[in-house]
Design a protein around this motif. Structure first.
Motif, PDB file in Angstrom:
ATOM      1  N   ALA A 157       0.821  -1.215   0.000  1.00  0.00           N
ATOM      2  CA  ALA A 157       0.000   0.000   0.000  1.00  0.00           C
ATOM      3  C   ALA A 157       0.854   1.264   0.000  1.00  0.00           C
ATOM      4  O   ALA A 157       0.340   2.360  -0.244  1.00  0.00           O
ATOM      5  CB  ALA A 157      -0.928   0.008   1.215  1.00  0.00           C
ATOM      6  N   ASP A 158       2.142   1.127   0.263  1.00  0.00           N
ATOM      7  CA  ASP A 158       3.048   2.280   0.278  1.00  0.00           C
ATOM      8  C   ASP A 158       3.490   2.579  -1.150  1.00  0.00           C
ATOM      9  O   ASP A 158       4.191   1.773  -1.775  1.00  0.00           O
ATOM     10  CB  ASP A 158       4.260   1.960   1.155  1.00  0.00           C
ATOM     11  N   VAL A 159       3.090   3.720  -1.684  1.00  0.00           N
ATOM     12  CA  VAL A 159       3.424   4.067  -3.069  1.00  0.00           C
ATOM     13  C   VAL A 159       4.275   5.332  -3.137  1.00  0.00           C
ATOM     14  O   VAL A 159       4.170   6.118  -4.082  1.00  0.00           O
ATOM     15  CB  VAL A 159       2.151   4.214  -3.937  1.00  0.00           C
ATOM     16  N   ASP A 160       5.137   5.517  -2.141  1.00  0.00           N
ATOM     17  CA  ASP A 160       6.098   6.610  -2.223  1.00  0.00           C
ATOM     18  C   ASP A 160       6.994   6.411  -3.444  1.00  0.00           C
ATOM     19  O   ASP A 160       7.204   5.270  -3.887  1.00  0.00           O
ATOM     20  CB  ASP A 160       6.955   6.663  -0.956  1.00  0.00           C
ATOM     21  N   LEU A 195       2.334 -15.824 -19.356  1.00  0.00           N
ATOM     22  CA  LEU A 195       3.052 -17.059 -19.659  1.00  0.00           C
ATOM     23  C   LEU A 195       4.119 -17.331 -18.609  1.00  0.00           C
ATOM     24  O   LEU A 195       4.255 -18.459 -18.125  1.00  0.00           O
ATOM     25  CB  LEU A 195       3.695 -16.962 -21.045  1.00  0.00           C
ATOM     26  N   VAL A 196       4.875 -16.294 -18.218  1.00  0.00           N
ATOM     27  CA  VAL A 196       5.952 -16.506 -17.249  1.00  0.00           C
ATOM     28  C   VAL A 196       5.516 -16.232 -15.808  1.00  0.00           C
ATOM     29  O   VAL A 196       6.245 -16.541 -14.867  1.00  0.00           O
ATOM     30  CB  VAL A 196       7.168 -15.614 -17.591  1.00  0.00           C
ATOM     31  N   GLY A 197       4.313 -15.643 -15.637  1.00  0.00           N
ATOM     32  CA  GLY A 197       3.797 -15.400 -14.290  1.00  0.00           C
ATOM     33  C   GLY A 197       4.459 -14.244 -13.588  1.00  0.00           C
ATOM     34  O   GLY A 197       4.621 -14.270 -12.352  1.00  0.00           O
ATOM     35  N   TRP A 198       4.832 -13.183 -14.341  1.00  0.00           N
ATOM     36  CA  TRP A 198       5.488 -12.021 -13.754  1.00  0.00           C
ATOM     37  C   TRP A 198       4.493 -10.863 -13.675  1.00  0.00           C
ATOM     38  O   TRP A 198       3.515 -10.813 -14.414  1.00  0.00           O
ATOM     39  CB  TRP A 198       6.699 -11.612 -14.595  1.00  0.00           C
ATOM     40  N   PRO A 199       4.742  -9.893 -12.793  1.00  0.00           N
ATOM     41  CA  PRO A 199       3.778  -8.799 -12.626  1.00  0.00           C
ATOM     42  C   PRO A 199       3.804  -7.793 -13.769  1.00  0.00           C
ATOM     43  O   PRO A 199       4.843  -7.554 -14.405  1.00  0.00           O
ATOM     44  CB  PRO A 199       4.226  -8.143 -11.313  1.00  0.00           C
ATOM     45  N   ALA A 200       2.637  -7.181 -14.016  1.00  0.00           N
ATOM     46  CA  ALA A 200       2.509  -6.149 -15.053  1.00  0.00           C
ATOM     47  C   ALA A 200       1.304  -5.284 -14.731  1.00  0.00           C
ATOM     48  O   ALA A 200       0.337  -5.751 -14.116  1.00  0.00           O
ATOM     49  CB  ALA A 200       2.371  -6.780 -16.438  1.00  0.00           C
ATOM     50  N   GLU A 221       6.238  -6.093  -7.804  1.00  0.00           N
ATOM     51  CA  GLU A 221       4.940  -5.438  -7.666  1.00  0.00           C
ATOM     52  C   GLU A 221       5.066  -4.057  -7.027  1.00  0.00           C
ATOM     53  O   GLU A 221       4.465  -3.091  -7.495  1.00  0.00           O
ATOM     54  CB  GLU A 221       3.983  -6.301  -6.837  1.00  0.00           C
ATOM     55  N   SER A 222       5.826  -3.951  -5.955  1.00  0.00           N
ATOM     56  CA  SER A 222       5.968  -2.665  -5.272  1.00  0.00           C
ATOM     57  C   SER A 222       6.633  -1.636  -6.176  1.00  0.00           C
ATOM     58  O   SER A 222       6.217  -0.466  -6.216  1.00  0.00           O
ATOM     59  CB  SER A 222       6.781  -2.837  -3.983  1.00  0.00           C
ATOM     60  N   THR A 223       7.639  -2.046  -6.918  1.00  0.00           N
ATOM     61  CA  THR A 223       8.310  -1.132  -7.849  1.00  0.00           C
ATOM     62  C   THR A 223       7.342  -0.620  -8.902  1.00  0.00           C
ATOM     63  O   THR A 223       7.321   0.579  -9.214  1.00  0.00           O
ATOM     64  CB  THR A 223       9.496  -1.837  -8.527  1.00  0.00           C
ATOM     65  N   LEU A 224       6.540  -1.512  -9.461  1.00  0.00           N
ATOM     66  CA  LEU A 224       5.579  -1.108 -10.494  1.00  0.00           C
ATOM     67  C   LEU A 224       4.548  -0.144  -9.922  1.00  0.00           C
ATOM     68  O   LEU A 224       4.173   0.847 -10.580  1.00  0.00           O
ATOM     69  CB  LEU A 224       4.887  -2.339 -11.076  1.00  0.00           C
ATOM     70  N   LEU A 225       4.067  -0.416  -8.717  1.00  0.00           N
ATOM     71  CA  LEU A 225       3.081   0.462  -8.096  1.00  0.00           C
ATOM     72  C   LEU A 225       3.679   1.838  -7.803  1.00  0.00           C
ATOM     73  O   LEU A 225       3.048   2.874  -8.051  1.00  0.00           O
ATOM     74  CB  LEU A 225       2.557  -0.166  -6.810  1.00  0.00           C
TER      75      LEU A 225
END
Length: 491
Positions: A275-278, A436-441, A467-471
């Motif tokens: 939930a931290d999106v700094d 296919l590879v099961g990675w976040p997007a 996931e956190s980096t993308l968010l």
């Protein structure tokens, strides 16, 4: 701010003008009382929820939860207002297959009696879940009532969210251009165009601020891109699996803002840190706009959306450079796996004789793929090995989310198979790789298409655990390049 205020999904705190008097259950007596909802503006929002130095205001889900926790808003009012919006919209739309008006009101009353109300991260937030996700007491696909909540539903409820309804899902969860055999889901921005999914349409129309969706070959990101909202598919094992299509489909989130999506994802993943999106530290970002195959064409406005996102990221201080993704035959491999998993589903289908002819033909094709072992694990291993090498140089890659505007809103379930497959291939060649590879997007809105009158978007993807980096990157882009959270009133 008065406790009579209501919060709508476009981010403003205001009254439902169509229903100035709303029935709200009394938390102590459970008897309904009537309150006059006062029309307010975003300036009435508590100061801590609208810091002008932080860019866009926090999303409506975060605001609703904060107001319910602080005793400024009754969750029954929120549920009633959501039910009113959904019921009014359903006269023209068919996004919701089940409206849980009475159950949602009862759950809101129960919420006020919880001892932990003041710490619930999604207190009183109205959410929608995709049909097929078991909800205790609601009819399951086979016709019988589910005896227990799916972990996704259970986690939402434990966090204080109120499930106000179920949105329609494609037959067998496999058709990005339709939802069931009797529904045409129209895009809230342009009703002549498809919405990508009912969940996306419900969020973009402002019916709910957050919705759950199943992402198989890109469904959550496709709908988010079509509807101008934020959508994220986490990596494998981040959220309890979606059952059928396990290994290719992930439960994801659609929301009007990154802040809200991060909040919901943190709940579904049981990871409060999400939930931290700094803003993130300085990232190495690759911009890859070429399609997976030279046979595929990309609309220049979708290419421009990816370039615009890269420019915003560069302006924020990240290192951005053009690159090429090592797709190989990943899209074809994903398609074969998609077909093969159809064969695996057949024994578990509750009423196979009720399937459409198109679905039965697709299942037969899937059995053929399965029988001849055309979808092999080695295909995925080769693709993943190339991607792991690619991400030694980058933290994130940016691509267009789609290659073309959403197709016309029509009864695609009656179209022949080649037409449907061709529409899907033209629309979303960039999304299947990550399933296919099961990675976040994730899909991030980046403006409007001048011809179709629908949004355009960029896809952010990363290696496992990003996931956190993308968010954080998505939130940073939203701050610098905010989007209109919901579509204008239906034209």
């Amino acid at each position: 701010m008065s406790d009579e205020a209501a919060i709508v999904a476009n981010g403003s705190i205001s009254a439902a003008k169509a229903a100035p008097r709303t029935t709200v259950p009394n938390a102590k007596t459970t008897e309904p009382t009537f309150t006059r909802v006062r029309a307010t503006t975003a300036d009435d929002r508590p100061q801590r929820l609208r810091d002008p130095e932080s860019g866009p205001e926090r999303g409506p889900a975060a605001t609703i939860a904060a107001c319910v926790r602080d005793g400024l808003l009754h969750p029954g009012q929120v549920a009633a207002d959501a039910g009113t919006r959904i019921a009014a919209a359903d006269r023209k739309d068919t996004a919701f297959s089940v409206l849980r008006a009475e159950q949602a009101m009862a759950e809101s009353v129960g919420l006020m009696e919880r001892a932990d109300l003041d710490v619930l991260p999604m207190a009183g937030v109205p959410v929608a879940v995709e049909q097929g996700m078991p909800i205790a007491g609601e009819s399951a696909p086979g016709g019988s009532a589910a005896t227990a909540d799916h972990p996704v539903v259970a986690r939402l409820r434990a966090a204080g969210a109120v499930v106000v309804g179920q949105v329609a899902a494609p037959e067998l969860g496999r058709w990005s251009t339709s939802a069931g055999t009797e529904r045409v889901i129209r895009n809230p921005w342009n009703p002549a165009r498809n919405a990508g999914s009912a969940a996306g349409a419900a969020v973009a129309a402002g019916l709910v601020p957050v919705a759950h969706g199943c992402d198989g070959l890109g469904a959550v990101r496709v709908a988010a891109a079509c509807c101008g909202i934020f959508g994220i598919k986490p990596g494998q094992h981040t959220i309890p699996d979606a059952g059928a299509w396990s290994g290719l489909v992930e439960n994801g989130v659609l929301a009007t803002s990154v802040d809200d999506a991060a909040l919901a994802l943190s709940v579904l993943a049981a990871r409060p840190d999400l939930a931290d999106v700094d803003p993130p530290g300085r990232l190495r970002i690759g911009l890859a706009v070429d399609p997976p195959s030279p046979l595929l064409r990309v609309d220049r406005h979708w290419t421009a959306a990816a370039r615009a996102a890269a420019s915003v990221a560069a302006a924020a201080g990240h290192l951005v450079e053009p690159t090429e993704l090592p797709y190989g035959n990943a899209v074809f491999a994903a398609f074969l796996r998609w077909l093969a998993l159809s064969a695996r589903d057949v024994p578990a289908l509750p009423e196979p004789d009720q399937l459409s002819g198109r679905a039965r033909r697709r299942l037969a094709l899937g059995r053929t793929v399965h029988r001849f072992r055309l979808a092999r694990p080695a295909q995925i291993d080769r693709v993943e090995a190339r991607l792991l090498e690619f991400f030694e140089r980058y933290d994130v890659v940016i691509t267009p989310t789609l290659a073309a505007p959403p197709p016309m809103a029509r009864a695609w379930h009656f179209r022949d198979r080649p037409a449907t497959l061709l529409a899907g291939a033209r629309l979303a060649p960039f999304t299947p790789l990550w399933n296919l590879v099961g990675w976040p997007a994730a899909s991030v809105p980046m403006g409007m298409h001048p011809r179709s009158g629908t949004p355009v978007a960029a896809q952010f993807a990363g290696p496992p655990g990003s996931e956190s980096t993308l968010l954080r990157l998505s939130a940073q882009v939203e701050t610098r390049c905010p989007w209109q959270r919901t579509a204008p009133a239906t034209r």
